[in-house]
Design a protein around this motif. Structure first.
Motif, PDB file in Angstrom:
ATOM      1  N   THR A 110      -2.431   3.119  -5.666  1.00 29.37           N
ATOM      2  CA  THR A 110      -3.547   2.512  -4.867  1.00 29.37           C
ATOM      3  C   THR A 110      -4.471   3.819  -6.077  1.00 29.37           C
ATOM      4  O   THR A 110      -5.618   3.527  -6.852  1.00 29.37           O
ATOM      5  N   SER A 117       0.978   6.355  -3.410  1.00 34.71           N
ATOM      6  CA  SER A 117      -0.395   5.393  -3.234  1.00 34.71           C
ATOM      7  C   SER A 117      -0.499   5.588  -4.613  1.00 34.71           C
ATOM      8  O   SER A 117      -1.386   6.069  -5.117  1.00 34.71           O
ATOM      9  N   VAL A 141      -4.601  -1.435  -4.547  1.00 38.27           N
ATOM     10  CA  VAL A 141      -4.423  -1.151  -2.949  1.00 38.27           C
ATOM     11  C   VAL A 141      -2.494  -0.896  -3.201  1.00 38.27           C
ATOM     12  O   VAL A 141      -2.067  -2.457  -2.562  1.00 38.27           O
ATOM     13  N   ALA A 142      -2.339  -0.335  -3.145  1.00 42.59           N
ATOM     14  CA  ALA A 142      -0.435  -0.322  -3.689  1.00 42.59           C
ATOM     15  C   ALA A 142       0.225   0.941  -3.349  1.00 42.59           C
ATOM     16  O   ALA A 142      -0.205   1.562  -3.056  1.00 42.59           O
ATOM     17  N   SER A 154       1.082  -1.153  -0.591  1.00 42.87           N
ATOM     18  CA  SER A 154      -0.305  -0.325   0.335  1.00 42.87           C
ATOM     19  C   SER A 154       1.379   0.838   0.005  1.00 42.87           C
ATOM     20  O   SER A 154       2.599   1.438   0.285  1.00 42.87           O
ATOM     21  N   GLY A 155       0.371   2.117  -0.346  1.00 40.51           N
ATOM     22  CA  GLY A 155       1.077   3.357  -0.001  1.00 40.51           C
ATOM     23  C   GLY A 155       1.608   4.011   1.370  1.00 40.51           C
ATOM     24  O   GLY A 155       2.636   4.276   1.595  1.00 40.51           O
ATOM     25  N   ASN A 186      -2.661  16.746  -0.296  1.00 38.59           N
ATOM     26  CA  ASN A 186      -4.061  16.807  -0.092  1.00 38.59           C
ATOM     27  C   ASN A 186      -4.162  16.910   0.762  1.00 38.59           C
ATOM     28  O   ASN A 186      -3.875  16.995   2.048  1.00 38.59           O
ATOM     29  N   ASP A 229       6.030  12.791  -1.824  1.00 35.61           N
ATOM     30  CA  ASP A 229       4.759  11.507  -1.783  1.00 35.61           C
ATOM     31  C   ASP A 229       4.306  12.188  -3.188  1.00 35.61           C
ATOM     32  O   ASP A 229       3.833  13.195  -3.853  1.00 35.61           O
ATOM     33  N   ILE A 282       5.807   4.727   2.451  1.00 36.96           N
ATOM     34  CA  ILE A 282       5.655   6.100   3.196  1.00 36.96           C
ATOM     35  C   ILE A 282       6.064   5.281   5.043  1.00 36.96           C
ATOM     36  O   ILE A 282       7.251   5.820   4.923  1.00 36.96           O
TER      37      ILE A 282
END
Ligand code: PLP
Length: 395
Positions: A208, A206, A218-219, A86-87, A159, A184, A91
Motif C-alpha cells: 500500500t 504493506s 491497498v495491498a 493487504s499488508g 513504525n 516487515d 503479515i
C-alpha cells in the motif's frame, strides 16, 4: 527479461520474466478474470499435479499477480513471492503459517498498531504466546526466547519511532536456535534494504505504501528465498484464508514500481532536509530519523541499509496539546494515516495508527502521546519546509 545483474532501477521496470502480450502491448494487460478455461482434462491434471504453471482460478494465480510476484521476488533477492490483498493479510498469514498452539513469537517493542494487535490479541486466542522486547539490544536475545519460540518478528526501521534492529545479529542468533525470522520491510523498501540477503526467512510489506507509491491501492506481499515455503504460503494460507489481491490492484502496483527507485531517492532527500530542519528548530524537543548521526541506530542503519528512508517522527516542546496545534495547522501535509504517497502526510501515532496500544504500553515502549509522524512526500522541499515552519509557529 530476467537478469540478476540488472541494477535496481532497471529491475523495477523489467524484472519478472517475459510476457506474451497480445498485440505487442508494451505494458502488461490486466487479466480481469476470475477463472481460466482448459483445453482438455490432460491440461487440468497437469496443473493440478503442479506439473504445469497454467492458471486455474485467480484466488490461486493470475498472470498479472504472477508478474507482480516475480518482479517483487527479484527486487527483494528472493526466489518467490505471494501477493496479498493487504499488508495485514500478508503479515497474519505468514505468522499463522509458522506458529502452532503452544508456540511463541518474539517481537520488537515497537510495531505497527494492527501487527501489535494480531500478536497480542488474535494469536493468544489460538494459544500462541508472545514476548515483547527491545530487539535493538541484541546482546539480550537469549533471555527472551525459550523452546517454544518459533518466530522473531520485527520492523526496522520501526513504525513510528524508526528504531533500528541489527538484522544480521538477530538472524545469526535465530539460526542457532532453529527460529524463523520474519521482517516487515515496508519503511525501507528493497531499494534501501534487502533483508533476505542478511539471512531473514520471510520479508513482508504493506505494498500500500512505497511499492504502490500513489495512495490508490491497498495491498501486501511476502517474499522468501525458500520456494517450497512460498508454494505452501500461497496454496495453504493465502488461497485458503482467501486474502487474494485483485489483478487490477496488482497492475497499479506494477505501474508504481517502475519509479520506485526514483521516488525513494526524492522521498529520502526531502526527509533528510526535513529532519535537519526539525533538529535545528527551537520548538522541537526530539527528532527520530535514522539518517541523523546522533540517532541511536544510525551506525547499524548505515551498515545494513543503502539509505535511511523517508519517515521522520518528532516531539514538540509542550506535549500533546502543542502537537495537536501543529498537525491541525499544516496545509501541505495532510492529517492522515498511511505513508509512502506522493503527498506529504502527518499524523499522531498514539491517537491514530497505534491506538491499539494501551496507555501503559505506549509509555513502556517509548511512544509519547504527542509524537508526530511525518511521511515526506515528493513535493518541492522549499514548500515542505515552509509548511512545517508555519505549522510549528502555532505550537
Ligand atoms: C509498517 C507497516 N506494516 C504493515 C501495515 C499494514 O498494511 P496494510 O494497511 O496494507 O494492511 C502498515 C500500515 O500502515 C504499516 O505501516
Amino acid at each position: 527479461m530476467s537478469n540478476n545483474k540488472m541494477k535496481f532501477d532497471t529491475q523495477s521496470i523489467h524484472a519478472g520474466g517475459e510476457h506474451k502480450n497480445p498485440e505487442n502491448a508494451l505494458n502488461p494487460p490486466i487479466f480481469l478474470t476470475s477463472t481460466f478455461a482448459f483445453e482438455n482434462t490432460d491440461k487440468v491434471d497437469a496443473v493440478m499435479n503442479f506439473e504445469s504453471d497454467d492458471y486455474v482460478y485467480t484466488r490461486g494465480n493470475n498472470p498479472t499477480l504472477r508478474l507482480f510476484e516475480n518482479r517483487m521476488a527479484e527486487l527483494e533477492s528472493g526466489s518467490g513471492a505471494v501477493a496479498f490483498a493487504s499488508g495485514m493479510a500478508a503479515i497474519s498469514s505468514v505468522l499463522f503459517s509458522y506458529l502452532r498452539p503452544g508456540n511463541k513469537v518474539l517481537v520488537h517493542k515497537t510495531l505497527y498498531g494492527s501487527s501489535y494487535n494480531v500478536v497480542t490479541k488474535v494469536l493468544p486466542k489460538y494459544n500462541i504466546g508472545h514476548t515483547i522486547a527491545d530487539l535493538a539490544d541484541t546482546e539480550r536475545l537469549s533471555e527472551w526466547v525459550d523452546e517454544q519460540t518459533r518466530v522473531i518478528y520485527f520492523e526496522t526501521p520501526s513504525n513510528p519511532n524508526l528504531s533500528i534492529v541489527d538484522i544480521k545479529k538477530v538472524c545469526e542468533f535465530a539460526r542457532s536456535r532453529g527460529i524463523k525470522v520474519v521482517i516487515d520491510n515496508t519503511f525501507a523498501t528493497p531499494y534501501f534494504q534487502r533483508p533476505l540477503e542478511l539471512g531473514v526467512d520471510v520479508v513482508v510489506h504493506s505494498a500500500t505504501k512505497y511499492i504502490g507509491g500513489h495512495g490508490d491501492v491497498v495491498a501486501g506481499v511476502a517474499v522468501s528465498k525458500d520456494s517450497d515455503y512460498i508454494t505452501s504460503l500461497k496454496f495453504d494460507y493465502m488461497c485458503e484464508f482467501g486474502g487474494v489481491r485483485s489483478p487490477f490492484n496488482a497492475w497499479l502496483l506494477l505501474r508504481g514500481m517502475k519509479t520506485l527507485g526514483l521516488r525513494m531517492r526524492q522521498h529520502e532527500s526531502n526527509a533528510i532536509a526535513a529532519a535537519q530542519f526539525l533538529q535545528g528548530h527551537a520548538k522541537v524537543a526530539e527528532v527520530f530519523y535514522p539518517g541523523l548521526k546522533d540517532f541511536p541506530g544510525h551506525e547499524v542503519a548505515r551498515a545494513q541499509m543503502d539509505g535511511f528512508g523517508a519517515i521522520v517522527s518528532f516531539e514538540v516542546k509542550g506535549g500533546l496539546e502543542a502537537a495537536k496545534r501543529v498537525v491541525n495547522n499544516t496545509r501541505l501535509f495532510k492529517l492522515a494515516v498511511s505513508l509512502g504517497d506522493c503527498e506529504s502526510l502527518v499524523q499522531l501515532p498514539a491517537a491514530m495508527t497505534h491506538r491499539g496500544y494501551d496507555q501503559e504500553s505506549l509509555k513502556q515502549f517509548g511512544l509519547s502521546a504527542g509524537m508526530i509522524r511525518l511521511s515526506l512526500g515528493l513535493e518541492h522541499i522549499d514548500d515542505i519546509l515552509a509548511d512545517l515552519d508555519q505549522a510549528l509557529a502555532q505550537a
